[in-house]
Write an enzyme that holds these catalytic residues in place. Structure first.
Site, PDB file in Angstrom:
ATOM      1  N   HIS A   5       8.779  14.602  10.806  1.00  0.00           N
ATOM      2  CA  HIS A   5       7.547  15.030  11.255  1.00  0.00           C
ATOM      3  C   HIS A   5       6.814  16.045  10.734  1.00  0.00           C
ATOM      4  O   HIS A   5       7.245  16.779  10.001  1.00  0.00           O
ATOM      5  CB  HIS A   5       8.063  15.575  12.884  1.00  0.00           C
ATOM      6  CG  HIS A   5       8.908  14.662  13.691  1.00  0.00           C
ATOM      7  ND1 HIS A   5       8.674  13.460  14.110  1.00  0.00           N
ATOM      8  CD2 HIS A   5      10.139  15.257  14.277  1.00  0.00           C
ATOM      9  CE1 HIS A   5       9.759  12.979  14.783  1.00  0.00           C
ATOM     10  NE2 HIS A   5      10.639  13.975  14.802  1.00  0.00           N
ATOM     11  N   GLU A  51      10.939  20.814  16.543  1.00  0.00           N
ATOM     12  CA  GLU A  51      11.763  20.711  17.632  1.00  0.00           C
ATOM     13  C   GLU A  51      13.116  21.259  17.780  1.00  0.00           C
ATOM     14  O   GLU A  51      13.662  21.897  16.796  1.00  0.00           O
ATOM     15  CB  GLU A  51      12.021  19.313  17.812  1.00  0.00           C
ATOM     16  CG  GLU A  51      12.632  18.410  16.861  1.00  0.00           C
ATOM     17  CD  GLU A  51      12.385  16.974  16.868  1.00  0.00           C
ATOM     18  OE1 GLU A  51      11.519  16.531  17.253  1.00  0.00           O
ATOM     19  OE2 GLU A  51      13.442  16.406  16.512  1.00  0.00           O
ATOM     20  N   HIS A  81      15.564  13.986   9.484  1.00  0.00           N
ATOM     21  CA  HIS A  81      16.753  14.147  10.465  1.00  0.00           C
ATOM     22  C   HIS A  81      16.905  12.608  11.057  1.00  0.00           C
ATOM     23  O   HIS A  81      16.077  11.834  11.011  1.00  0.00           O
ATOM     24  CB  HIS A  81      16.452  15.116  11.405  1.00  0.00           C
ATOM     25  CG  HIS A  81      14.974  14.822  12.204  1.00  0.00           C
ATOM     26  ND1 HIS A  81      13.720  15.096  11.944  1.00  0.00           N
ATOM     27  CD2 HIS A  81      14.884  14.173  13.578  1.00  0.00           C
ATOM     28  CE1 HIS A  81      12.900  14.882  12.457  1.00  0.00           C
ATOM     29  NE2 HIS A  81      13.774  14.209  13.657  1.00  0.00           N
ATOM     30  N   ARG A 129       8.840   7.138  10.038  1.00  0.00           N
ATOM     31  CA  ARG A 129      10.436   6.457  10.180  1.00  0.00           C
ATOM     32  C   ARG A 129      10.553   6.371   8.245  1.00  0.00           C
ATOM     33  O   ARG A 129       9.574   6.070   7.868  1.00  0.00           O
ATOM     34  CB  ARG A 129      10.432   5.283  10.583  1.00  0.00           C
ATOM     35  CG  ARG A 129      10.351   5.352  12.140  1.00  0.00           C
ATOM     36  CD  ARG A 129      10.967   3.898  12.724  1.00  0.00           C
ATOM     37  NE  ARG A 129      10.453   4.081  13.950  1.00  0.00           N
ATOM     38  CZ  ARG A 129       9.235   3.398  14.484  1.00  0.00           C
ATOM     39  NH1 ARG A 129       8.494   2.906  13.632  1.00  0.00           N
ATOM     40  NH2 ARG A 129       8.962   3.536  15.620  1.00  0.00           N
TER      41      ARG A 129
END
Length: 321
Positions: free
Chosen positions: A97, A114, A172, A192
């Site tokens: 991200h 996150e 991740h 992705r």
């Protein structure tokens, strides 16, 4: 002003399972049910209010009408976080991200830092977290084309109760057999890198975003994220531990055995996510009100709500900014 119980929006991503419906009573007509957006004002999936004055309205509608509910620490008068439950029956894609600067310039959204709290995990479940060795875009492209990206990725075995902080820019992936509570910036940007050559419900491979991913990715060796002990503080009726604190949010895990009291100040809203058990939350102002809740339910507590009391035997995550 009152506690708002929320109803989530569900997502049927192809890697999802059935646990959120079967074990957490979501009653969402999706199969698979990969994610529930428990507390969200994001346009891709707002949660709804299930009780009280605002029953049936989206949380986004409520906060637009009452921006003071977000609190004085949030000057944009927007909910800065998004809380999810994630059921990974299969591996999620290897992804990354962007940070706020890149996302706002190129995607007109926030970036996405996150954290994950592992609610449950199969015995040999693992996550992808960063790289074993420093890499370059050329090395990554060659590895993806050759089908041997795994040899560069750091795989970490996970256990129930683990916490992982995933800053923007960290490559991740959540592995199969893991049930997670995720707290993140309010964003829906995912680049992705690799998706195991899977086919979606339309018979097509999902889009990859390699060029964007390498623009935002930290290609250095990942930090060591072996399990670390956390400080648990014990009080009459409950135990408390801060499991994540960053510039965007603070998450506290609380095990209530009898009662837990706390205050919701005018500076920030709070969110309560019930991971296990059942209980009751009471407000302690002149008009005392109570709301029962069970495993899997999420509540939004407006800034300035004041003193609150949680009674019962419950495990909760409490989030604030």
């Amino acid at each position: 002003m009152e506690v708002m119980k929320l109803l989530p929006t569900g997502k049927d991503y192809l890697w999802g399972g059935t646990r959120l419906n079967k074990e957490y009573g979501k009653n969402i007509n999706l199969s698979p049910l990969a994610e529930t957006w428990e507390c969200s004002v994001h346009p891709d999936g707002s949660s709804y209010v299930a009780n009280g004055e605002f029953k049936g309205k989206t949380l986004a509608e409520v906060l637009k009408k009452h921006p003071n509910y977000v609190g004085t620490k949030n000057p944009n008068e927007e909910l800065p976080v998004l809380v999810k439950l994630i059921d990974a029956k299969e591996n999620l894609s290897v992804q990354v991200h962007p940070d706020d600067e890149y996302a706002r310039k190129n995607e007109n959204q926030n970036g996405k830092t996150e954290m994950w709290y592992v609610i449950d995990a199969d015995e040999n479940a693992s996550i992808v977290y960063g790289f074993k060795h420093q890499v370059t875009s050329e090395i990554l492209r060659k590895a993806i084309n050759g089908g041997n990206l795994d040899k560069y990725l750091q795989s970490v075995k996970v256990h129930k109760g683990d916490t992982y902080f995933v800053p923007a820019g960290t490559v991740h992936g959540i592995g199969k057999g893991i049930l997670i509570a995720e707290i993140q910036e309010s964003s829906n940007i995912t680049y992705r890198v690799y998706d195991y050559n899977r086919i979606d419900k339309n018979g097509k491979r999902r889009e990859l975003h390699f060029d964007k991913a390498v623009n935002v990715m930290n290609m250095k060796t990942a930090v060591d994220i072996k399990r670390k002990s956390r400080m648990i503080r014990y009080y009459p009726g409950c135990s408390r531990e801060i499991i994540c604190r960053c510039k965007y949010f603070e998450t506290e895990r609380i095990q209530v055995t009898k009662a837990f009291s706390f205050s919701v100040l005018s500076s920030s809203f709070q969110i309560v996510l019930c991971l296990d058990g059942y209980g009751e939350i009471q407000t302690m102002d002149d008009e005392q009100k109570s709301l029962r809740f069970i495993k899997g339910e999420t509540m939004f507590l407006p800034a300035g709500l004041g003193r609150c009391l949680i009674l019962g035997e419950v495990e909760i995550l409490k989030i604030r900014c």
